[in-house]
Scaffold this motif. Structure first.
Motif, short mmCIF file in Angstrom:
data_model
loop_
_atom_site.label_atom_id
_atom_site.label_comp_id
_atom_site.label_asym_id
_atom_site.label_seq_id
_atom_site.Cartn_x
_atom_site.Cartn_y
_atom_site.Cartn_z
N GLY A 119 -1.30 3.09 1.34
CA GLY A 119 -1.90 4.64 0.30
C GLY A 119 -0.35 4.83 0.06
O GLY A 119 -0.07 5.22 -1.01
N ALA A 120 0.38 5.43 1.00
CA ALA A 120 2.26 5.92 0.88
C ALA A 120 2.71 4.89 0.25
O ALA A 120 3.85 5.61 -0.46
N VAL A 121 2.86 4.01 0.61
CA VAL A 121 3.60 2.98 0.36
C VAL A 121 3.63 2.40 -0.77
O VAL A 121 4.35 1.67 -1.52
N CYS A 122 2.47 2.22 -0.74
CA CYS A 122 1.48 1.82 -2.31
C CYS A 122 1.92 2.55 -3.77
O CYS A 122 3.00 2.31 -4.96
N SER A 123 1.81 4.04 -3.33
CA SER A 123 1.96 4.95 -4.31
C SER A 123 3.65 4.77 -4.14
O SER A 123 4.25 4.96 -5.78
N ALA A 124 4.03 4.44 -3.52
CA ALA A 124 6.41 4.42 -3.24
C ALA A 124 6.40 3.29 -3.86
O ALA A 124 7.40 3.07 -4.96
N ALA A 125 4.98 2.08 -3.87
CA ALA A 125 5.70 0.93 -4.28
C ALA A 125 5.77 1.06 -6.00
O ALA A 125 6.32 0.91 -7.33
N GLY A 164 6.31 -8.83 -2.86
CA GLY A 164 5.43 -8.04 -1.45
C GLY A 164 4.69 -6.53 -2.58
O GLY A 164 4.37 -6.39 -2.17
N LEU A 165 5.67 -6.53 -3.19
CA LEU A 165 5.82 -4.93 -3.08
C LEU A 165 4.76 -4.32 -4.27
O LEU A 165 4.03 -3.59 -4.49
N PHE A 166 5.48 -5.80 -5.57
CA PHE A 166 4.87 -6.06 -6.28
C PHE A 166 2.96 -5.86 -5.66
O PHE A 166 2.13 -4.79 -6.26
N ARG A 167 2.35 -6.67 -5.24
CA ARG A 167 0.59 -7.29 -4.58
C ARG A 167 1.12 -5.83 -3.96
O ARG A 167 -0.42 -5.19 -4.01
N ALA A 168 1.57 -4.97 -3.22
CA ALA A 168 1.24 -3.74 -2.14
C ALA A 168 1.34 -2.29 -3.27
O ALA A 168 0.08 -1.78 -3.23
N ALA A 169 1.83 -2.72 -4.71
CA ALA A 169 1.71 -1.42 -5.39
C ALA A 169 -0.01 -1.76 -6.09
O ALA A 169 -0.61 -0.44 -6.21
N PHE A 170 -0.60 -2.62 -6.07
CA PHE A 170 -2.06 -2.58 -6.61
C PHE A 170 -3.12 -2.99 -4.98
O PHE A 170 -4.42 -3.71 -5.56
N SER A 171 -2.24 -3.05 -4.75
CA SER A 171 -4.04 -3.55 -3.01
C SER A 171 -4.32 -2.51 -3.03
O SER A 171 -5.75 -3.04 -2.54
N VAL A 172 -4.22 -1.64 -3.49
CA VAL A 172 -5.15 -0.37 -2.90
C VAL A 172 -6.08 -0.18 -3.46
O VAL A 172 -5.66 0.37 -4.50
N PRO A 173 -7.73 0.03 -3.69
CA PRO A 173 -8.46 -0.02 -5.33
C PRO A 173 -8.61 1.04 -5.55
O PRO A 173 -7.94 2.66 -4.47
N GLU A 215 9.20 4.68 4.53
CA GLU A 215 10.48 3.48 4.01
C GLU A 215 9.79 2.78 5.08
O GLU A 215 10.61 1.10 4.38
N ALA A 216 9.50 2.34 6.24
CA ALA A 216 10.34 1.19 7.05
C ALA A 216 8.43 0.11 6.81
O ALA A 216 9.33 -1.06 5.78
N GLY A 217 7.55 0.92 5.65
CA GLY A 217 6.38 0.73 5.93
C GLY A 217 6.65 -0.20 4.42
O GLY A 217 6.67 -1.17 3.70
N ILE A 218 7.65 0.05 3.83
CA ILE A 218 7.94 -0.21 1.46
C ILE A 218 8.89 -1.78 2.10
O ILE A 218 8.54 -2.75 1.91
N GLN A 219 9.76 -1.91 3.61
CA GLN A 219 9.86 -3.04 3.63
C GLN A 219 9.71 -3.95 4.18
O GLN A 219 9.31 -4.74 4.36
N LEU A 220 8.16 -3.66 4.72
CA LEU A 220 7.59 -4.18 5.69
C LEU A 220 6.40 -4.92 4.37
O LEU A 220 6.00 -5.84 4.51
N ASP A 254 8.87 -7.83 2.57
CA ASP A 254 8.97 -8.79 3.15
C ASP A 254 7.42 -9.51 3.39
O ASP A 254 7.22 -11.00 3.12
N GLY A 255 5.77 -8.96 3.39
CA GLY A 255 5.08 -9.38 3.25
C GLY A 255 3.41 -9.39 3.20
O GLY A 255 2.37 -9.46 3.42
N GLY A 256 4.10 -8.76 1.57
CA GLY A 256 3.01 -8.00 1.08
C GLY A 256 2.34 -6.90 2.09
O GLY A 256 2.45 -6.40 3.02
N PRO A 257 1.09 -6.35 1.16
CA PRO A 257 -0.31 -5.02 1.81
C PRO A 257 -0.41 -5.47 3.06
O PRO A 257 -0.15 -4.23 4.08
N ASP A 258 -0.34 -6.47 3.48
CA ASP A 258 -0.91 -6.92 4.48
C ASP A 258 0.06 -7.21 5.75
O ASP A 258 -0.56 -6.32 7.18
N ALA A 259 1.14 -6.72 5.62
CA ALA A 259 2.07 -6.51 6.82
C ALA A 259 2.19 -5.19 6.63
O ALA A 259 3.06 -4.93 7.64
#
Lengths: 214, 214
Positions: A67-73, A118-127, A25-30, A33-38
């Motif tokens: 990966g967990a954040v990505c799949s949660a997104a 940010g969450l959107f980018r994270a969702a599709f960031s992991v190849p 959840e902390a990762g999701i919040q990050l 606010d700042g996309g996957p790099d954050a």
DNA sequence: TGTACATCAGTGAACGCGCGTTCACTGATGTAC
DNA sequence: TGTACATCAGTGAACGCGCGTTCACTGATGTAC
């Protein structure tokens, strides 16, 4: 040490209780606010109030946390889609219904991208994560992926006779391309910062193009 | 010190001569291999054989270097487009010609994304860079942006009577969305790793969708 | 019901790394006289 | 034509930072007897 103070303030038990979920959840919040790099492991542990290495009890790696954040997104997006689909009231014409459902997928997709870039980018960031995440999310209960929902909508279109099986072939990639590309333009590209009525019109025109072009 | 050795080996003059260009070219190579995140100031100076802070004679910032790489990447794409457009031999039908030119833009765009994914990502990584880079590139002489070339092709379509002025409105964003989205799917998404004949077919179908949908 | 003990979640301290950036400097260049 | 000098491109050394990760540890939990 102020860190220890903050940690003690947040938690009085030695065991955290649900550290894995808290870190995600902390990762999701990050990511929000700042996309996957954050999504930084140390920062996540800091926010949860735990030593940095405590994360390694629950994740093999920094990559595993991401990966967990990505799949949660992705799950969050899928849930939003299902919620919107559930809200639709079907009419008489099955073809019309199928078109509405397909369009609803796109609408939610684009709304999600704009409201949670940010969450959107994270969702599709992991190849390779785009198609995989069917895992039950940690933050919700959807078991379907956005991609699966899109495919289901296209299948309905075929069942309703509004799309021939030949044209159905690969149609998921064509529609996804168009909608995903518009999302990119809206959040990172030249359409960034456009206000609501203008974006809504472009979205409508894109959906029309897809519908007629398929 | 081995660093000094390597530096001395590459260059015998105290002055470099063309450090700015050399740094941008090193940055381009870094982007080629690892995308925009790999464009690291220190690594660029290392490759050129120069002290890290020497970069600050030519760039205000790390961001400035990245910006130069980004706009060079866009320029490379624009040049590839213009080269392809120049190769086309126009036929009798102006509408057909315009359609061919529009399609050629898309073909080059997608080829570039697949052959140079790192550079492609770098080209559109800096927010707001998509439309701006009309600067003359450091590595070429094209003064037009991919976006401008796309717009020109659409204007031709209107002039040829194959597209009404009303539908022309915003058409650049619709077509760009579709093509850019497919590029994303091909290099980062579920279509990643697909071989040439299969990708070519999807590309053709996407172009057909755009053409009919517009 | 009480107690020994295995389990394992979280701690504390440290590591090596590479980054962007700043400082006072040195040395070649080209212009003014 | 020669020489003093301003200019400024590149140097050397250092800074503070935050990261991911590893190590030996401590302390609460729950199970077996």
């Amino acid at each position: 040490v102020p860190e220890a103070r903050a940690r003690a303030a947040q938690r009085d038990t030695y065991r955290h209780g649900d550290l894995r979920r808290a870190l995600v959840e902390a990762g999701i919040q990050l990511a929000r606010d700042g996309g996957p790099d954050a999504v930084v492991l140390r920062e996540a542990t800091r926010r949860v109030g735990v030593a940095p290495n405590a994360a390694y009890r629950h994740f093999a790696d920094h990559r595993a946390l991401l990966g967990a954040v990505c799949s949660a997104a992705q799950s969050a997006l899928a849930i939003a889609m299902e919620r919107e689909l559930a809200r639709l009231s079907p009419g008489q014409d099955p073809a019309e219904n199928a078109r509405d459902r397909l369009r609803a997928c796109g609408v939610v997709y684009l709304r999600f991208a704009q409201e949670e870039p940010g969450l959107f980018r994270a969702a599709f960031s992991v190849p390779g994560s785009m198609e995989l995440a069917h895992h039950p999310s940690l933050t919700g209960n959807s078991r379907r992926t956005p991609f699966q929902l899109l495919n289901a909508a296209l299948d309905e279109l075929v069942n309703a006779g509004a799309l021939t099986p030949e044209r159905r072939q690969g149609a998921e990639f064509l529609t996804w391309s168009a909608v995903h590309g518009l999302a990119s333009l809206l959040i990172d590209g030249p359409l960034r910062g456009l206000e609501r009525p203008a974006t809504a019109e472009i979205e409508q025109r894109l959906f029309d193009m897809i519908q007629h072009g398929l």
